[in-house]
Design a protein around this motif. Structure first.
Motif, PDB file in Angstrom:
ATOM      1  N   GLN A  36      25.873 -65.392  34.731  1.00 13.34           N
ATOM      2  CA  GLN A  36      25.544 -64.441  33.659  1.00 13.34           C
ATOM      3  C   GLN A  36      24.749 -65.126  32.555  1.00 13.34           C
ATOM      4  O   GLN A  36      23.848 -64.521  31.963  1.00 13.34           O
ATOM      5  N   LEU A  67      21.360 -64.840  33.787  1.00 12.51           N
ATOM      6  CA  LEU A  67      20.879 -63.450  33.902  1.00 12.51           C
ATOM      7  C   LEU A  67      20.440 -62.921  32.535  1.00 12.51           C
ATOM      8  O   LEU A  67      19.480 -62.143  32.440  1.00 12.51           O
ATOM      9  N   TYR A 117      16.996 -60.931  31.872  1.00 12.62           N
ATOM     10  CA  TYR A 117      16.979 -59.532  31.442  1.00 12.62           C
ATOM     11  C   TYR A 117      16.300 -59.385  30.079  1.00 12.62           C
ATOM     12  O   TYR A 117      15.595 -58.404  29.833  1.00 12.62           O
ATOM     13  N   GLU A 118      16.531 -60.358  29.195  1.00  7.27           N
ATOM     14  CA  GLU A 118      15.894 -60.299  27.863  1.00  7.27           C
ATOM     15  C   GLU A 118      14.385 -60.134  27.997  1.00  7.27           C
ATOM     16  O   GLU A 118      13.754 -59.386  27.254  1.00  7.27           O
ATOM     17  N   GLU A 178      12.761 -59.328  30.841  1.00 10.37           N
ATOM     18  CA  GLU A 178      12.402 -58.516  32.006  1.00 10.37           C
ATOM     19  C   GLU A 178      11.600 -59.345  33.008  1.00 10.37           C
ATOM     20  O   GLU A 178      10.591 -58.893  33.561  1.00 10.37           O
ATOM     21  N   SER A 222      21.042 -57.091  27.183  1.00 12.04           N
ATOM     22  CA  SER A 222      20.944 -58.003  28.338  1.00 12.04           C
ATOM     23  C   SER A 222      22.336 -58.405  28.827  1.00 12.04           C
ATOM     24  O   SER A 222      22.597 -58.429  30.039  1.00 12.04           O
ATOM     25  N   ARG A 277      24.321 -55.411  30.295  1.00 12.50           N
ATOM     26  CA  ARG A 277      23.914 -55.136  31.684  1.00 12.50           C
ATOM     27  C   ARG A 277      24.625 -56.093  32.655  1.00 12.50           C
ATOM     28  O   ARG A 277      25.129 -55.665  33.701  1.00 12.50           O
ATOM     29  N   ALA A 278      24.672 -57.376  32.291  1.00 14.79           N
ATOM     30  CA  ALA A 278      25.347 -58.351  33.159  1.00 14.79           C
ATOM     31  C   ALA A 278      26.833 -58.005  33.302  1.00 14.79           C
ATOM     32  O   ALA A 278      27.402 -58.079  34.407  1.00 14.79           O
ATOM     33  N   GLU A 333      27.188 -54.976  35.624  1.00 13.38           N
ATOM     34  CA  GLU A 333      26.963 -55.301  37.039  1.00 13.38           C
ATOM     35  C   GLU A 333      28.150 -56.056  37.644  1.00 13.38           C
ATOM     36  O   GLU A 333      28.321 -56.063  38.864  1.00 13.38           O
TER      37      GLU A 333
END
Ligand SMILES: N[C@@H](CCC(=O)N[C@@H](CS)C(=O)NCC(=O)O)C(=O)O
Length: 217
Positions: free
Chosen positions: A15, A18, A22-23, A25, A194, A197-198, A201
């Motif tokens: 994570q 990740l 995600y930050e 993209e 971000s 989202r982790a 998931e």
């Protein structure tokens, strides 16, 4: 620029990586380490078998912090996770070490102990890990008194380390009411899209948490 991450969504160090992906993209493909074929590839690439690892055009990059630094160097996006100023960057790196060594590590010790059969458990190791977490919480609480993020005014590598570390540390050794600044910081991290989202998931894997996951984030 094909990036492949070998990781598991429920892993704290995965994570941590990740979050910056995600930050910014950043496009990447995920090889989930629950899959046997992916696990075989992973072991061949990194015999020490510590996830995550990143493959960037055939090059294998290990260690979450190094992966984040690699992304900042080679795949920089609009969110800069390391400041350009070297002195500010040094403080970010210090806080990254703080979260890995004094929050993530004792949390992992408690989790690892819970994975053992009762006859193999080590009460002293767990007690020492809990004491270290209390000391870390106390120090961090003062540090966070007037801060939004762990270092400087911007979200950084240090916050990528902090988010999963404090998330799981609170599950294993709750952050006491006396540490209101740490609790508030953990809540801020959970609101960061971000990391949110982790966390989302990873929800399906919560029953796997060895000490037992609480019914909350
Ligand atoms: N120092 C490594 C630690 C990574 C790590 O401990 N990952 C855990 C998952 S959160 C792992 O691979 N555990 C497997 C094991 O201990 O065998 C890093 O910063 O990336």
């Amino acid at each position: 620029m094909a990036l492949t991450l070998y990781a598991h969504p429920f892993s704290s160090y995965c994570q941590k990586v990740l979050i910056p992906l995600y930050e910014n993209e950043t496009p990447f493909s995920l090889r989930v380490l629950a899959d046997a074929e992916a696990a075989r590839e992973f072991e061949a690439l990194w015999p020490l078998k510590r996830m995550p690892i990143l493959i960037d055009e055939g090059r294998t990059i290990m260690e979450a912090t190094v992966i984040i630094e690699h992304l900042a160097l080679h795949h920089a996006g609009p969110v800069r996770l390391l400041p350009d100023d070297p002195k500010s960057a040094l403080d970010v790196r210090f806080m990254d070490r703080f979260f890995d060594n004094y929050v993530m590590a004792p949390m992992q010790r408690i989790v690892s102990d819970a994975m053992r059969t009762p006859d193999k458990r080590d009460a002293q190791t767990v007690a020492e890990a809990r004491a270290l977490l209390d000391t870390a919480y106390r120090w961090l609480d003062q540090r966070m008194a007037n801060r939004e993020w762990a270092s400087g005014g911007e979200f950084s590598l240090a916050d990528c380390a902090a988010a999963p570390a404090l998330f799981y540390a609170d599950w294993t050794h709750p952050i006491g009411a006396a540490f209101g600044n740490v609790r508030a910081y953990r809540r801020r991290l959970l609101l960061r899209p971000s990391f949110a989202r982790a966390v989302d998931e990873a929800r399906p894997y919560r029953p796997l948490f060895p000490p037992g996951a609480p019914d909350r984030d």
